[in-house]
Design an enzyme around this catalytic site. Structure first.
Site, short mmCIF file in Angstrom:
data_model
loop_
_atom_site.label_atom_id
_atom_site.label_comp_id
_atom_site.label_asym_id
_atom_site.label_seq_id
_atom_site.Cartn_x
_atom_site.Cartn_y
_atom_site.Cartn_z
N LYS A 64 -6.78 -1.02 11.84
CA LYS A 64 -6.21 -1.42 10.54
C LYS A 64 -4.99 -0.54 10.24
O LYS A 64 -3.97 -1.00 9.73
CB LYS A 64 -7.27 -1.29 9.45
CG LYS A 64 -6.87 -1.84 8.10
CD LYS A 64 -6.16 -0.83 7.21
CE LYS A 64 -5.87 -1.42 5.84
NZ LYS A 64 -5.03 -0.56 5.03
N ASP A 77 4.93 -14.61 11.47
CA ASP A 77 3.61 -15.09 11.06
C ASP A 77 2.58 -13.97 11.26
O ASP A 77 2.08 -13.75 12.36
CB ASP A 77 3.27 -16.32 11.92
CG ASP A 77 1.96 -16.96 11.54
OD1 ASP A 77 1.13 -16.31 10.87
OD2 ASP A 77 1.75 -18.13 11.93
N HIS A 82 -2.40 10.54 0.22
CA HIS A 82 -2.71 9.32 -0.51
C HIS A 82 -2.70 9.56 -2.01
O HIS A 82 -2.12 8.81 -2.78
CB HIS A 82 -4.13 8.86 -0.12
CG HIS A 82 -4.13 7.62 0.71
ND1 HIS A 82 -3.77 6.41 0.21
CD2 HIS A 82 -4.44 7.42 2.01
CE1 HIS A 82 -3.87 5.52 1.17
NE2 HIS A 82 -4.26 6.11 2.28
N GLU A 93 0.83 -1.21 0.00
CA GLU A 93 0.00 0.00 0.00
C GLU A 93 0.86 1.26 0.00
O GLU A 93 1.73 1.42 0.88
CB GLU A 93 -0.91 -0.02 1.24
CG GLU A 93 -1.88 1.15 1.29
CD GLU A 93 -2.83 1.07 2.48
OE1 GLU A 93 -3.12 -0.04 2.97
OE2 GLU A 93 -3.28 2.14 2.93
C1 MEV Z 1 -5.46 3.18 5.48
O1 MEV Z 1 -4.72 2.06 5.06
C2 MEV Z 1 -5.44 3.29 6.98
C3 MEV Z 1 -6.30 4.40 7.56
O2 MEV Z 1 -7.65 4.26 7.12
C4 MEV Z 1 -6.23 4.26 9.07
C5 MEV Z 1 -7.19 5.16 9.83
O3 MEV Z 1 -8.24 5.55 9.28
O4 MEV Z 1 -6.87 5.44 10.98
C6 MEV Z 1 -5.83 5.73 7.13
#
Ligand code: MEV
Length: 439
Positions: free
Chosen positions: A280, A296, A393, A85
């Site tokens: 995430k 792992d 991004h 990513e």
């Molecule tokens: C994107 O890979 C991760 C985010 O969505 C994490 C978040 O929203 O805190 C930017």
């Protein structure tokens, strides 16, 4: 044409590729060429990768990036990250740099205990089972001595074994719940081997135990397996500074920033839909280092998300606090990692990554991984609560689109200038490059 095949695993690598190419692809030659274009020219290296798993037909690349300037407990690390990513490595690096001038990350390993269980069914007198367990407990240690000797030399081994009564959940269900110290190895093989021996000892001893009736002697072992829910293997990572020290280009009002940041964390604490995305973001950093160091990542993912639900509701792993003019941001993570065994001495890039981290112990690696996760979370929340996430991004995305179009230096310059003034989207970027080319 039938798509079923028997004896696939017995075919040679070339035969497997031939079958796939001729079964699924219009141009079998193109498909074969593609798979083979990812083979390593060094045959020994390719063989090594072929042997990691079964039915290997090619290699699947992921980029390895580097995030420098991670100041952790006073020592600077250059962190390897394997991830597909865009923006993640940039975000980690930016965050690491930011905190390197504000005291860096402080990390502590809180505990390093692993867990494994033998799940079994015993239909009989519970008290007799308890007495039997106490009587034969030393045998579990004795019978596993050949397995534990090496681990003991390294300061690890079996810590304890308990008998747990789970009959309120399933009739007759008991567990041998064992804890282990596995030092620098993740310990999965060690733990599972010990557990399988415990199961054998349990059955053999029960069979010979005079105190049991015929029925009671017949203990049914369902399975013996480690737990990936490593609640006894926890690392804490933390950053803090005076609120006014948070000031920088995108943070003109540090007090307002700290408040908004803490509120964003609070939202992730109470709202599972946000918590999952929040966590995430943490895992973007955690997984990337876990992968680079040959660990792992499925085990880590499973443990971390279960841990995020430990209080009965899925919640943020990280916490933020503003107190007495100090901004503090921290999290605890369950991480079972190894720096010996497994892929660590086999995969050349894993060896490289570990050498770049100056050959950390498993405990040190836990700290590096946790700091990277926290850095990633800080970077995401900083973007989200200031400029928004899309700015950074889309800049990265633009680069990917330029690469996809094989853009020349001149085209790249035009595109960059144009999108300084216009909003970036995939369609807008593609249209603009196409319009440039028409000219
Ligand atoms: C994107 O890979 C991760 C985010 O969505 C994490 C978040 O929203 O805190 C930017």
């Amino acid at each position: 044409m039938t798509k079923e095949i028997s004896g696939f695993s017995k075919l040679s690598k070339d035969e497997k590729i031939d079958w796939i190419a001729s079964t699924y692809f219009q141009s079998a030659d193109e498909a074969k060429k593609l798979l083979k274009s990812y083979w390593n020219a060094d045959e020994k290296l390719q063989q090594l990768h072929d042997d990691f798993i079964e039915n290997t037909v090619s290699n699947f690349y992921l980029p390895m990036g580097i995030a420098p300037n991670f100041l952790i407990n006073g020592k600077t690390y250059t962190v390897p990250m394997v991830i597909e990513e865009s923006s993640v490595v940039a975000a980690a690096s930016k965050s690491a740099k930011f905190w390197s001038t504000r005291g860096g990350f402080r990390t502590t390993v809180l505990k390093t205990e692993k867990i494994g269980q033998v799940h079994f069914i015993f239909k009989g007198d519970k008290e007799k089972l308890q007495g039997f367990f106490q009587l034969i407990k030393p045998n579990f240690f004795y019978d596993t001595e050949p397995l534990t000797a090496n681990m003991q030399k390294r300061g690890g081994g079996i810590l304890d074994i308990e008998l747990r009564d789970k009959t309120h959940e399933i009739p007759g269900y008991f567990q041998l719940h064992a804890t282990f110290e596995t030092k620098d190895s993740m310990g999965a093989n060690f733990i599972n081997s010990c557990l399988e021996q415990f199961a054998k000892t349990l059955k053999d001893e029960a069979d010979e135990y005079d105190g049991f009736s015929h029925e009671e002697k017949n203990i049914r072992v369902v399975m013996s397996i480690l737990s990936n829910y490593v609640t006894g293997c926890i690392v804490r990572a933390e950053v803090s500074c005076k609120i006014e020290e948070l000031a920088e280009k995108n943070i003109p009002d540090p007090e307002a920033f700290a408040e908004k940041f803490a509120t964003a964390v609070q939202i992730a604490q109470v709202e599972p839909y946000r918590a999952v995305t929040h966590n995430k973001g943490i895992m973007n950093g955690v997984d990337a280092v876990v992968l680079a160091t040959g660990n792992d990542f499925r085990a880590v993912e499973a443990a971390v998300h279960a841990y995020a639900s430990k209080d009965g509701r899925y919640s943020s792993l990280s916490h933020a606090e503003i107190k007495d003019g100090i901004f503090r941001f921290w999290m605890d993570l369950p991480l079972a990692l190894g720096t010996v065994g497994g892929l660590t001495s086999l995969h050349p890039l894993v060896k490289f990554a570990l050498e770049m981290l100056e050959k950390p112990s498993a405990a040190q690696l836990m700290q590096i991984v946790a700091a990277t996760g926290l850095a990633q979370n800080f970077a995401a929340l900083r973007s989200l609560t200031t400029t928004g996430i899309q700015e950074g991004h889309m800049k990265m995305h633009l680069n990917n689109i330029l690469n996809q179009f094989d853009a020349t230096d001149e085209e790249r310059e035009h595109v960059r200038k144009h999108f300084k003034k216009h909003a970036i989207s995939h369609a807008a970027a593609v249209n603009y490059i196409e319009s440039l080319r028409k000219k």
